[in-house]
Design a protein around this motif. Structure first.
Motif, short mmCIF file in Angstrom:
data_model
loop_
_atom_site.label_atom_id
_atom_site.label_comp_id
_atom_site.label_asym_id
_atom_site.label_seq_id
_atom_site.Cartn_x
_atom_site.Cartn_y
_atom_site.Cartn_z
N LYS A 359 0.71 -1.12 -0.06
CA LYS A 359 -0.18 0.00 0.00
C LYS A 359 0.77 1.28 -0.08
CE LYS A 359 -4.19 1.84 2.00
NZ LYS A 359 -5.26 1.80 3.24
N VAL A 360 0.59 2.17 -0.93
CA VAL A 360 1.37 3.63 -0.89
C VAL A 360 0.44 4.45 -0.83
CG1 VAL A 360 3.18 2.64 -2.28
CG2 VAL A 360 1.25 3.28 -3.49
N GLU A 361 0.92 5.72 -0.29
CA GLU A 361 0.13 6.95 -0.07
C GLU A 361 0.13 7.63 -1.63
OE1 GLU A 361 -1.92 8.01 2.23
OE2 GLU A 361 -1.56 6.25 3.15
N ALA A 362 -0.65 7.75 -2.42
CA ALA A 362 -0.65 8.39 -3.78
C ALA A 362 -2.13 9.06 -3.85
CB ALA A 362 -0.27 7.34 -4.71
N PRO A 363 -2.12 10.24 -4.88
CA PRO A 363 -3.32 10.82 -5.12
C PRO A 363 -4.48 9.97 -5.80
CG PRO A 363 -1.48 12.05 -5.71
CD PRO A 363 -0.95 10.64 -5.48
N ALA A 364 -5.42 10.06 -5.29
CA ALA A 364 -6.78 9.26 -6.09
C ALA A 364 -7.82 10.11 -6.30
CB ALA A 364 -7.08 8.20 -5.21
N TRP A 365 -9.25 9.75 -6.35
CA TRP A 365 -10.38 10.45 -6.92
C TRP A 365 -11.10 10.42 -5.63
CZ3 TRP A 365 -8.65 6.51 -9.49
CH2 TRP A 365 -9.35 5.18 -9.31
N ASP A 366 -11.09 9.68 -4.66
CA ASP A 366 -11.85 9.70 -3.26
C ASP A 366 -11.01 9.25 -2.20
OD1 ASP A 366 -14.85 9.49 -2.48
OD2 ASP A 366 -13.87 8.03 -1.64
N GLU A 367 -11.35 9.50 -1.10
CA GLU A 367 -10.68 9.41 0.21
C GLU A 367 -10.52 7.82 0.58
OE1 GLU A 367 -13.99 10.23 3.48
OE2 GLU A 367 -12.47 11.54 3.23
N LYS A 368 -11.37 7.01 -0.02
CA LYS A 368 -11.60 5.54 0.21
C LYS A 368 -10.81 4.82 -0.86
CE LYS A 368 -15.64 5.46 3.32
NZ LYS A 368 -16.94 4.91 3.48
N VAL A 369 -10.40 5.30 -1.87
CA VAL A 369 -9.59 4.78 -2.87
C VAL A 369 -8.09 4.26 -2.35
CG1 VAL A 369 -8.49 4.69 -5.25
CG2 VAL A 369 -10.64 5.67 -4.77
N ARG A 370 -7.91 2.87 -2.46
CA ARG A 370 -6.66 2.42 -1.97
C ARG A 370 -5.68 2.27 -3.39
NH1 ARG A 370 -7.45 -1.28 2.48
NH2 ARG A 370 -9.68 -0.92 3.35
N VAL A 371 -4.49 2.59 -3.01
CA VAL A 371 -3.41 2.57 -4.11
C VAL A 371 -2.11 1.54 -3.55
CG1 VAL A 371 -1.81 3.75 -5.86
CG2 VAL A 371 -4.01 4.80 -4.74
N TYR A 372 -1.95 0.58 -4.55
CA TYR A 372 -1.01 -0.52 -4.21
C TYR A 372 0.10 -0.59 -5.33
CZ TYR A 372 -4.35 -2.29 -0.72
OH TYR A 372 -5.16 -2.30 0.35
#
Length: 657
Positions: A359-372
């Motif tokens: 899991k990484v901290e990266a910009p997305a379109w909603d606060e609940k989106v997870r980025v890996y």
């Protein structure tokens, strides 16, 4: 390494896109002016130009599906004609077409099989775009392509608006007393000192009432609202059918179905229809028996023999399932907490494919989106965005969307792939985590199958890397294949843990899920055959009116449906797969690909070990890593060393033994 998701400049997308396309036009003209064109100096930079446009455009179109608003719609509508005009212009450019054919002619023996596949696909697609036609016909095709894109988007927006505009408020607790606690919590609200319950047409809410709602009248009400959504789409369907028919006639095809098959593994219309009818006839008798079982439960509950309705199906199916298998969805949901499911799922994928999710901290379109970030064999390989929970501004359903592809550019730099998985699972709140149904778990496995097909590609040519270049009727193979693992006991134990007590789901409870896997599998089969045959037959000739479209559906139902829906049911007006997606004359692909996926999974069963790492790695190397670089029937043969058998599908569904 990875480009961040960033739409801060969304409102200026039209101008940025125009600039990008103008730069691309200049670049392509430069390429066309090269005297001695080769694969290296022409085809490779030509693909790169396409990837740059895709890189910019995918997030803009994606955001309209996951964070729909007036701004996203406006931006989509502004960008659509610009990109549609550009794509038509490029695809009808005879100079590019001629250059590709010349390179193929001169270099075929010197190029590798993957490069030759790129050329073969591109030359085919130029022909299908009308590149060889006169200017008047090209101009008309450009108009048709733009109009069809606009109609698809209108179809989708109408459906989203209709879904969001309807709600059913219930005040009497008697009408909701059977609804699972977690669903009821999401529906509950206070108004004027009273506790009330709101149900909507968003899938988690709709399913909660249609499956568990005590009031038969309310079930009928929500069912009717769901299957009469967006009546204006009936006229849009008429227009789509007319324009698609005109388009393919210009291109020299007899009908849209024939045109659709020109890029698929199935060769003829008869082959598709025979395949579907064979499956439908094999499943019909058992489907009728399964329906009678449901009706029996309803009659025991006091329903009159002639009064069983389509809106009763889900409610009494659930009662039958509980009676047969003691399977209570609500009992299981605390064991399928979203976080636990993801962690266990990633653990399983690591065990068999040697891939790791970080899991990484990266910009997305909603606060609940997870980025890996995903590492394969210890090496960073790709990135994935997971947007799993239902929202009002999100289109219904579940899908995988590819953003970047794996490829090596003209400077020798390797670009890593990225993708999005979007689902509509129950929402988490401040007090309750997102608790999934087992069917949600199956959906997650399915969409991850698509994603891994794209993200684990090792192909160096962008246009046949990942899911790019994969025939549409085989693209579901990796997704359906991964689904089967979601019913294995040892795999479920990796994540089926109670979110409060951390207790692992016991063997007996897991056995009930496995035994219930093929519950109503024949009903499910004939339903899919109904969708697929309706879709395919609809595109075999031109049907001009809503009434004619309905007649096609009615005739298919007469032969294959176990239960005939009420006349007000306008399923077609919500069939976004074929009218707002890419499945027109291709919905049969689900079943076509399922033959491959069932047969591949049987190899794991026959090996006696679903964690068979050697077999899984072979699958990863021969199927997933190869993307669209070879035809899927060839890749399947490389993996299995034989052709796939339809019987594997019927056996795995419990339809034959």
């Amino acid at each position: 390494m990875f480009k961040d998701f960033n739409l801060e400049n969304l409102e200026n997308s039209k101008d940025i896109l125009q600039e990008l396309l103008d730069e691309s036009r200049v670049k392509i003209n430069e390429l066309l002016n090269i005297k001695e064109k080769t694969y290296e100096n022409f085809v490779t930079p030509y693909q790169e130009a396409g990837e740059r446009i895709n890189d910019f455009l995918t997030p803009i179109f994606h955001i309209d599906s996951v964070k729909n608003s007036e701004i996203t719609r406006r931006v989509y509508e502004e960008c659509l004609p610009i990109i549609s005009k550009y794509e038509t212009e490029i695809s009808q450019n005879e100079k590019i077409y001629t250059a590709l054919k010349d390179i193929q002619s001169k270099e075929k023996s010197m190029l590798n099989s993957i490069q030759n596949k790129v050329l073969e696909n591109e030359i085919r697609d130029f022909k299908l775009s009308g590149c060889h036609l006169d200017n008047n016909k090209k101009k008309r095709l450009e108009e048709l392509n733009l109009k069809l894109s606009e109609l698809s988007q209108s179809f989708s927006h109408n459906l989203l608006d209709a879904t969001n505009s309807w709600e059913m408020i219930i005040e009497d607790f008697e009408d909701v007393k059977e609804i699972p606690k977690s669903d009821l919590e999401l529906a509950k609200f206070e108004e004027e000192g009273k506790t009330k319950y709101k149900f909507t047409l968003q899938i988690p809410s709709y399913l909660a009432y249609i499956t568990y709602g005590t009031s038969r009248e309310k079930r009928e009400e929500i069912y009717k609202a769901y299957c009469t959504r967006a009546p204006q789409n009936g006229k849009i369907i008429e227009e789509i059918l007319k324009l698609k028919d005109e388009k393919v006639k210009i291109l020299g095809f007899n009908c849209y179905a024939q045109y659709s098959l020109s890029t698929k593994m199935a060769k003829t219309e008869d082959e598709v229809v025979s395949f579907l009818e064979e499956l439908g006839h094999k499943g019909k008798a058992k489907a009728t028996e399964e329906l009678e079982e449901i009706k029996q439960i309803a009659f025991e509950d006091g329903l009159e023999k002639e009064d069983f309705r389509s809106s009763d199906m889900a409610y009494y199916s659930e009662k039958l399932k509980k009676a047969k298998y003691d399977l209570d969805e609500e009992y299981y949901r605390p064991y399928f907490e979203q976080e636990s499911v993801l962690n266990g799922f990633f653990d399983f994928l690591n065990k068999i494919f040697d891939i790791k999710f970080e899991k990484v901290e990266a910009p997305a379109w909603d606060e609940k989106v997870r980025v890996y970030n995903i590492s394969s064999n210890g090496k960073l390989s790709s990135r994935i965005y997971l947007d799993l929970e239902a929202r009002k501004d999100k289109r219904g359903g579940a899908w995988m969307n590819n953003w970047h592809s794996h490829y090596t550019d003209s400077k020798g730099i390797t670009h890593l792939p990225t993708a999005y998985i979007v689902c509509n699972f129950p929402q988490s709140t401040e007090t309750t985590p997102s608790l999934l149904r087992h069917s949600d778990v199956v959906t997650l496995f399915h969409e991850m199958g698509h994603a891994l097909h794209h993200l684990l590609s090792e192909v160096t040519e962008a246009y046949v890397s990942g899911i790019s270049g994969v025939a549409w009727d085989t693209v579901e193979f990796p997704s359906q294949f991964l689904e089967y693992f979601s019913y294995d006991k040892d795999i479920l134990k990796l994540f089926a843990k109670h979110y409060e007590t951390k207790e692992v789901l016991d063997d007996a409870a897991i056995e009930r899920i496995i035994k219930a896997k093929n519950f109503q599998s024949s009903l499910s089969l004939v339903r899919q055959i109904e969708f697929a045959l309706f879709d395919f037959k609809l595109y075999q000739k031109l049907y001009k009116t809503e009434e004619e479209v309905q007649e096609v559906l009615d005739n298919v139902r007469k032969e294959f449906a176990a239960i005939t829906p009420p006349s007000y049911n306008k399923f077609q007006n919500g069939f976004s797969h074929i009218f707002a997606g890419g499945y027109a004359a291709g919905y049969y692909s689900y079943k076509w690909a399922e033959v491959l996926s069932a047969d591949a999974f049987y190899m794991f069963i026959d090996s006696g070990n679903v964690f068979n790492k050697d077999l899984a790695v072979k699958y990863k190397d021969t199927i997933l890593s190869k993307g669209g670089s070879k035809n899927m029937d060839e890749l399947f043969f490389d993996f299995a060393q034989r052709q796939a058998s339809v019987d594997s599908l019927l056996k795995i569904d419990g339809i034959i033994s």
